[in-house]
Scaffold this motif. Sequence first.
Motif, PDB file in Angstrom:
ATOM      1  N   SER A 196      15.736   2.206 -15.636  1.00  0.00           N
ATOM      2  CA  SER A 196      16.892   3.034 -15.894  1.00  0.00           C
ATOM      3  C   SER A 196      18.068   2.311 -15.265  1.00  0.00           C
ATOM      4  O   SER A 196      18.032   2.017 -14.071  1.00  0.00           O
ATOM      5  CB  SER A 196      16.655   4.338 -15.156  1.00  0.00           C
ATOM      6  OG  SER A 196      16.966   5.391 -15.875  1.00  0.00           O
ATOM      7  N   ASN A 232      14.241   3.450  -5.969  1.00  0.00           N
ATOM      8  CA  ASN A 232      13.255   4.161  -6.787  1.00  0.00           C
ATOM      9  C   ASN A 232      13.545   5.650  -6.819  1.00  0.00           C
ATOM     10  O   ASN A 232      13.785   6.266  -5.795  1.00  0.00           O
ATOM     11  CB  ASN A 232      11.821   3.870  -6.324  1.00  0.00           C
ATOM     12  CG  ASN A 232      11.537   4.346  -4.914  1.00  0.00           C
ATOM     13  OD1 ASN A 232      12.409   4.308  -4.052  1.00  0.00           O
ATOM     14  ND2 ASN A 232      10.335   4.791  -4.669  1.00  0.00           N
ATOM     15  N   ALA A 292      15.757   8.553  -9.478  1.00  0.00           N
ATOM     16  CA  ALA A 292      17.162   8.679  -9.888  1.00  0.00           C
ATOM     17  C   ALA A 292      18.032   9.205  -8.743  1.00  0.00           C
ATOM     18  O   ALA A 292      19.120   8.690  -8.482  1.00  0.00           O
ATOM     19  CB  ALA A 292      17.264   9.610 -11.096  1.00  0.00           C
ATOM     20  N   GLY A 293      17.556  10.231  -8.049  1.00  0.00           N
ATOM     21  CA  GLY A 293      18.339  10.848  -6.983  1.00  0.00           C
ATOM     22  C   GLY A 293      18.584   9.889  -5.839  1.00  0.00           C
ATOM     23  O   GLY A 293      19.711   9.755  -5.351  1.00  0.00           O
ATOM     24  N   LEU A 294      17.524   9.196  -5.423  1.00  0.00           N
ATOM     25  CA  LEU A 294      17.681   8.267  -4.291  1.00  0.00           C
ATOM     26  C   LEU A 294      18.571   7.090  -4.676  1.00  0.00           C
ATOM     27  O   LEU A 294      19.352   6.605  -3.864  1.00  0.00           O
ATOM     28  CB  LEU A 294      16.311   7.771  -3.813  1.00  0.00           C
ATOM     29  CG  LEU A 294      16.365   6.911  -2.548  1.00  0.00           C
ATOM     30  CD1 LEU A 294      16.892   7.713  -1.361  1.00  0.00           C
ATOM     31  CD2 LEU A 294      14.997   6.325  -2.217  1.00  0.00           C
ATOM     32  N   MET A 341      21.073   7.159  -6.817  1.00  0.00           N
ATOM     33  CA  MET A 341      22.456   7.651  -6.749  1.00  0.00           C
ATOM     34  C   MET A 341      22.904   7.810  -5.299  1.00  0.00           C
ATOM     35  O   MET A 341      24.025   7.451  -4.936  1.00  0.00           O
ATOM     36  CB  MET A 341      22.584   8.986  -7.483  1.00  0.00           C
ATOM     37  CG  MET A 341      22.667   8.842  -8.987  1.00  0.00           C
ATOM     38  SD  MET A 341      23.171  10.381  -9.780  1.00  0.00           S
ATOM     39  CE  MET A 341      21.616  11.221  -9.943  1.00  0.00           C
ATOM     40  N   ASP A 386      17.052   2.087 -11.283  1.00  0.00           N
ATOM     41  CA  ASP A 386      15.905   2.851 -10.789  1.00  0.00           C
ATOM     42  C   ASP A 386      14.642   2.197 -11.331  1.00  0.00           C
ATOM     43  O   ASP A 386      14.441   2.161 -12.545  1.00  0.00           O
ATOM     44  CB  ASP A 386      16.047   4.307 -11.283  1.00  0.00           C
ATOM     45  CG  ASP A 386      14.812   5.145 -11.016  1.00  0.00           C
ATOM     46  OD1 ASP A 386      13.898   4.675 -10.315  1.00  0.00           O
ATOM     47  OD2 ASP A 386      14.772   6.291 -11.519  1.00  0.00           O
ATOM     48  N   PHE A 428      11.852   4.003  -1.082  1.00  0.00           N
ATOM     49  CA  PHE A 428      11.187   5.015  -0.270  1.00  0.00           C
ATOM     50  C   PHE A 428       9.839   5.282  -0.924  1.00  0.00           C
ATOM     51  O   PHE A 428       9.745   5.959  -1.927  1.00  0.00           O
ATOM     52  CB  PHE A 428      12.006   6.294  -0.201  1.00  0.00           C
ATOM     53  CG  PHE A 428      11.460   7.270   0.807  1.00  0.00           C
ATOM     54  CD1 PHE A 428      12.056   7.405   2.048  1.00  0.00           C
ATOM     55  CD2 PHE A 428      10.333   8.030   0.532  1.00  0.00           C
ATOM     56  CE1 PHE A 428      11.539   8.278   2.994  1.00  0.00           C
ATOM     57  CE2 PHE A 428       9.814   8.907   1.472  1.00  0.00           C
ATOM     58  CZ  PHE A 428      10.413   9.036   2.708  1.00  0.00           C
ATOM     59  N   GLY A 429       8.809   4.686  -0.362  1.00  0.00           N
ATOM     60  CA  GLY A 429       7.511   4.759  -1.013  1.00  0.00           C
ATOM     61  C   GLY A 429       6.707   5.931  -0.521  1.00  0.00           C
ATOM     62  O   GLY A 429       6.532   6.109   0.666  1.00  0.00           O
TER      63      GLY A 429
END
Lengths: 375, 295
Positions: free
Chosen positions: A241, A254, A256-258, A260, A278, A309-310
């Motif tokens: 993305s 990784n 969408a939120g993180l 952004m 992403d 952030f895994g």
Amino acid sequence: MKLYEYEAKEIASRYGIPVPRGKLARTPDEAYIVASELGSTVIKAQVLVGGRGLAGGVKIAQTPWEAREAAFKLLESSIRGVKVNIVLVEEKICVSRELYLSLTIDRAMRKPVFLVSEMGGVEIEDLARKYPGKVHRIHVDPEVGYSDYMSRIALSALNLPWSSLSELSSIMKSMYRIMVEYDAELVEFNPLAYSCEGKLIALDAKIIIDDNSLPRHPDLQELYGRELTSYEKKARELGFSYVELDGDIGVISNGAGLTMATMDSILFYGGKPANFLDIGGGASRERVREAVKLMLNHPRTRVLLVNIFGGITRCDEVALGIIEALKEVSQVKPIVVRMLGTNEEEGRRILLEQGISVFVEMDDAVKTAVNLTLK
Amino acid sequence: MGMGILVNSNTRVLVQGVTGREGSFHTKLMLDYGTKIVAGTSPGKRGNYVHGVPVYNTVREVIAEQGSPDASIVFVPAKFAADAVYEAIDGNIKLIVVITEGIPLHDELKFVNYARKRGVIIVGPNTPGVMTVEECKLGIMPAHVFRKGRVGLVSRSGTLTYEVARELSKRGYGVSTVIGLGGDPVTGLDFIEVAELFFKDKETDAIVLIGEIGGDAEERFAEYYSGASSKKPVVAYVAGKTAPPGKKMGHAGAIISMGMGDYESKKKSLEKARIPLAETPSQIPLLLDELLKKQ
């Protein structure tokens, strides 16, 4: 996915919605030929960006020669950075009133909704802001669909005579059918003209197809991606993305939120993100490698920030992906990495050996990346 | 027992699409967390077991042989997801968590409306799920970043929620229930509905709301919050300040379109409702400190 005006009008016309007579032209001479059959014409640049009218993308011509001239100018030009390759040459309609009519999705009500206003010709953004009381909403229950009473409400909101009811009703019914059959998230006619002869005609048309539905519309899926920049296209082909921005810090993250939040933090600490990328969950070494290569090769990237952030992502895989990418890219640009997840220690060790520092806290990584661009 | 919202240690769970890669992987992780999974479905796979969970062809068989599940979690691919959701609704299951990403918008519209008319709660689609910490995980979130506590966490995103949970933990805050609304334009639950559940929950003292650009769910929540008579403190974070208009930011629902859904509009509404808005995830626990001190 947005359709071009001429595509939206072809669909509308097939569903019985009146549109002006017209044809596409790819050269000034073609525009001349089309115009000689139509009399006074409107020449409209076919681009997928909004605000075309204000950007000079619509011209009026009294004669075929003027149409040729207008087409020549438009085909030489760009609208908001997008080169014009096609113009639509249409008969000029004598307009008595410009109305607004669209069908879209009301997220809050979880229903399709007709937006209706007698103040057409203005972008709906401005319309809703300046005259919120002038935009009427008519919700449709997706289990029931369009019903004729809706056009009676719309008729009164549009201040149209009773004699226009059957025309309006047939237009609205068709709009609903188009929305359902094409999986559209927007069907918009702005303006919808009330002509000097008292007829309703869609002067402009916009249709946006829901991307998630494209697999069941193979003919449309083929068109997908045509409004993207070359980098956006490349990223999509790799399955990421991706959105292009205008800063100088490349971003790989990784979720969408993180992703952004990473971009926003860059701004918060005084920097500018170059992109949104992403890579999705559980990133493999190969995906990380391709993402890193893409962003290191990006001409605007001065610093690359990787924020993973895994939950289930393996940090040793991420580290190896980064190292592999560095071997394949000749560009020397600083990389700042933040990663958490399984095998964190091993991942950190691999990167430190190559002189790449690894952060645990997102803030520290972002600040470091921003400081590197300020040097 | 029976704390938090929507799910607890007594919730009996069905997994739809249990034999798929995602379905079976997360069934294992949910079982490890202690979730009571009673059955799974996968057409044509009856008689198999996935990590000890019996597999059936239909929801009807599950009900006949295992009794009615309280909740279902759907891992079925986008093309067939709507069908799975209807099967669960018509099987009278009252809570359905739809993990699947990429379901066509008009399919979602239909099944969300169908569910609401029948009093069925849908979480998602395109959600990490819902989890009442140390009781029941009905989702795909990494459980270890959530520590037990008294903050209700409601979010439109996945990974960012984990980041926030970690920030909360660092500062000594834990989570009662975490719920992902889903990243699509149309979702079964919205911020208002979840907040109402948290306001009533004895185990929740404050709410952290994680929004993002697109739509007006945050604006509507702010307006509701201003007028709500009994409420709890809320801290918000909204992702996408740097997002350009007209571009889909990963989630199908994260797009500024038709003049709606930009960061500034959400910020203005939240500020007007006196809801503190964090500028970075790490500010969230600090704002919570201030807010809870004032109480």
